[in-house]
Each structure stands twice: as structure tokens, then as C-alpha cells.
Design a protein around this motif. Structure first.
Motif, PDB file in Angstrom:
ATOM      1  N   GLU A   1      56.814   8.205  85.073  1.00  0.00           N
ATOM      2  CA  GLU A   1      57.818   7.280  84.534  1.00  0.00           C
ATOM      3  C   GLU A   1      57.166   6.060  83.877  1.00  0.00           C
ATOM      4  OE1 GLU A   1      62.125   6.445  84.299  1.00  0.00           O
ATOM      5  OE2 GLU A   1      60.991   8.201  84.952  1.00  0.00           O
ATOM      6  N   GLU A   2      55.936   5.747  84.255  1.00  0.00           N
ATOM      7  CA  GLU A   2      55.266   4.545  83.749  1.00  0.00           C
ATOM      8  C   GLU A   2      54.364   4.829  82.550  1.00  0.00           C
ATOM      9  OE1 GLU A   2      53.422   2.267  86.833  1.00  0.00           O
ATOM     10  OE2 GLU A   2      55.221   2.253  88.079  1.00  0.00           O
ATOM     11  N   ALA A   3      54.394   6.047  82.030  1.00  0.00           N
ATOM     12  CA  ALA A   3      53.528   6.407  80.908  1.00  0.00           C
ATOM     13  C   ALA A   3      53.908   5.654  79.640  1.00  0.00           C
ATOM     14  CB  ALA A   3      53.600   7.913  80.658  1.00  0.00           C
ATOM     15  N   LEU A   4      52.893   5.303  78.867  1.00  0.00           N
ATOM     16  CA  LEU A   4      53.091   4.698  77.551  1.00  0.00           C
ATOM     17  C   LEU A   4      52.926   5.772  76.475  1.00  0.00           C
ATOM     18  CD1 LEU A   4      51.047   1.362  77.747  1.00  0.00           C
ATOM     19  CD2 LEU A   4      53.529   1.585  77.591  1.00  0.00           C
ATOM     20  N   PRO A   5      53.672   5.668  75.361  1.00  0.00           N
ATOM     21  CA  PRO A   5      53.477   6.622  74.264  1.00  0.00           C
ATOM     22  C   PRO A   5      52.173   6.386  73.519  1.00  0.00           C
ATOM     23  CG  PRO A   5      55.108   4.984  73.643  1.00  0.00           C
ATOM     24  CD  PRO A   5      54.796   4.752  75.100  1.00  0.00           C
ATOM     25  N   ARG A   6      51.696   5.141  73.540  1.00  0.00           N
ATOM     26  CA  ARG A   6      50.432   4.817  72.880  1.00  0.00           C
ATOM     27  C   ARG A   6      49.883   3.512  73.432  1.00  0.00           C
ATOM     28  NH1 ARG A   6      50.853   1.072  68.633  1.00  0.00           N
ATOM     29  NH2 ARG A   6      48.944   1.916  67.726  1.00  0.00           N
TER      30      ARG A   6
END
Length: 310
Positions: free
Chosen positions: A294-299
Motif C-alpha cells: 500500500e505504501e509503494a510509490l509509482p516513481r
């Protein structure tokens, strides 16, 4: 009469005395020192090429990273009580591998990381450091995770989700007193009242155990605190569940980043390495290992706008 808040804190104090070995038996994640499931990265020539030729690592051939083992799943000590493990150590290993370097994790008290980084004791800090405008005056940042708070309820709760202030109207929420979460929820409650909705009833507690007792006993409808902490508890105890997340910088975005010395030149290599890890899937695999998808960044971004000075 002893205030309920104080009484709850006293009643749950004994819960913190569980031994590390017993805790590991309940844990949903691997807390052993071997960490055989860690995701590893191959050397990334493009990222290596971004390292300035005149950059002097704290130790040649090694990426020395300061980290504060504050608790699972972000960073904690393994069952041997000396090996630092968690999502942040895993990410540090990916970055070191991408740069073709060995990794040396240096445990540090949270309050001490700025001085240690500025003095060159370590090359970077990977320890849930949020980007702020004040910190950007002294450090460079490469973002690698969203800074989130989590809304969690009892597993059998009828509350379906909280995504905006109106969703929390009329609810009783357990939160840490004096925290950023309290500040945000006070503003949410004001917005609800201004819109003709019920206010949010905040129950303030000094420690996590007291908040959990309040939730599990039905005295609170919802608990709010840093998302990663609650992800770990939910996976371990299986009696609470997530119903929403909240930016730690609400109403602004608040990303977590690798911190490096201002102007050292290392930041561009770290941002590129992170983006390549996102692209090849290893970044997502490492977060999933600790339940933090859930805490992932797209970039990754270099020195994005940070939280303003208050």
C-alpha cells in the motif's frame, strides 16, 4: 479516581514484557537473522555511472547506511538481538546491490541521524525519513515510499472504509496524544461540524497498547497511527483490519526518502537506482515481503516539495 486513559496504560504495561523469542513465534514475518527470503539486486550500470567520480564513500566499496531500529516491519532487531532487519534494511540492500557495493547498516538513535549524516559517518540514511522543506536545507532526498497513517478497526466491525473527513463523522477514534494524526483528525472534525455533520470523538492515549485495548474492548471504533505498525499487528494478531489510509502530511503528500548530504552528488544515482528497481519489480517484491504494498510509490523523485515549516 484514576483517569481511564491512565488506567488503560497501567493495565496493558505487562504486555510489553513478552520475550523476543515468544514474539517471533507469533510474528507473521521472518524475524530470524538469516533473512534467506531477502530480495537482492544486480549491479545497475546506469545508476553506478551517476555516482560522482570524486565522491568518497565512508568506507571504500561499501554503502554505509544509518538506520534507527524503531520496530517492525520497518526496522527492528532480529531474534539474535543484533541483526537489523525489516523493510528499510531490505531496501537498503537493494540500493547497495544496484550500486555494486556491500551494505553496512549502522544502528543509530533517531535523534542522532542528522549529525551522523552531515559529518560523513554514513553515506545515507534509510530510516523512514519524511521529506520536509527544513530538512532539504541540509540534505538531499530520493523518495522511496509513501508516508501513510492507517485507519484500522476490529475484524468484525461494520465500518467499511474511511477515505475523507465525512466518512469519520460521529466515530470514536483512538489516537496518540500530541501526534500528527491527532492534528489531522482535529481538522477533519472541524470540517465535519462546518458541513453540518457529527464531530469526531478523539480518545487520546500515550501508548499503542492502550489504543489497541480501547479498540478491542469496543470503547473506540477506529485506531489511527503509522500504517506500517498496524499492518504488522493486523498480520500477527488477525483481529484488526485496514479500512483506509491517510497521508502523513495531509492535506499535502508526505513521502519517505533516502537522505544524503546536501550537494554530495549521490542523490541522482539513488533516485535512478530506485526507479530501475521499481521498473524491474524488485522494489514491489521487497515491500510485499513486509506487507507494505500500500505504501509503494509509482516513481522516485529527487528533492520533491516537502512538508512546509510550521
Amino acid at each position: 479516581m484514576i483517569p481511564r486513559r491512565t488506567l488503560l496504560s497501567l493495565l496493558v504495561g505487562a504486555l510489553s514484557t513478552t520475550s523476543l523469542a515468544a514474539f517471533a513465534q507469533q510474528a507473521p514475518f521472518d524475524l530470524g537473522p538469516e533473512q534467506t527470503g531477502r530480495i537482492r539486486a544486480e549491479k545497475d550500470p546506469a545508476a553506478v555511472a551517476r555516482i560522482p567520480s570524486n565522491y568518497a564513500f565512508a568506507e571504500p566499496g561499501v554503502l554505509t547506511v544509518g538506520i534507527s531500529p524503531g520496530g517492525p516491519p520497518l526496522a527492528t532487531y532480529a531474534t539474535d538481538a543484533k541483526t537489523v532487519i525489516g523493510a528499510d534494511p531490505d531496501f537498503a540492500l537493494l540500493i547497495a546491490g544496484s550500486l555494486g557495493l556491500k551494505l553496512n547498516l549502522v544502528p543509530v538513535a533517531w535523534a542522532d541521524w542528522p549529525l551522523g549524516l552531515a559529518s560523513g559517518k554514513y553515506d545515507a540514511v534509510i530510516s523512514n525519513v519524511g521529506v520536509t522543506e527544513q530538512r532539504k536545507e541540509k540534505f538531499d532526498f530520493s523518495t522511496y515510499r509513501q508516508g501513510l497513517h492507517g485507519f484500522f478497526v476490529k475484524a468484525d466491525s461494520r465500518i467499511a472504509g474511511i477515505r475523507e473527513p465525512k466518512d469519520a463523522a460521529g466515530l470514536t477514534i483512538a489516537v496518540g496524544g500530541g501526534t500528527n494524526q491527532e492534528r489531522i483528525l482535529v481538522e477533519w472534525s472541524k470540517q465535519n461540524v462546518a458541513a453540518g455533520l457529527k464531530p469526531i470523538e478523539l480518545q487520546l492515549f500515550d501508548d499503542e497498547a492502550a489504543r489497541l485495548v480501547s479498540l478491542r474492548s469496543g470503547r473506540s471504533d477506529v485506531i489511527v497511527q503509522p500504517h506500517a505498525q498496524l499492518v504488522f499487528i493486523a498480520a500477527r494478531d488477525k483481529d484488526i483490519r485496514r479500512i483506509g489510509t491517510l497521508s502523513a502530511g495531509w492535506p499535502l503528500k508526505s513521502d519517505v526518502a533516502i537522505a544524503t548530504r546536501k550537494g554530495s552528488g549521490l542523490v541522482d544515482a539513488l533516485t535512478l537506482a530506485t526507479n530501475n528497481l521499481i521498473a524491474n519489480g524488485k522494489y514491489g517484491q521487497a515491500l510485499a515481503r513486509w506487507g507494505l504494498e500500500e505504501e509503494a510509490l509509482p516513481r522516485s523523485e529527487t528533492n520533491p516539495p516537502g512538508l512546509p515549516k510550521y
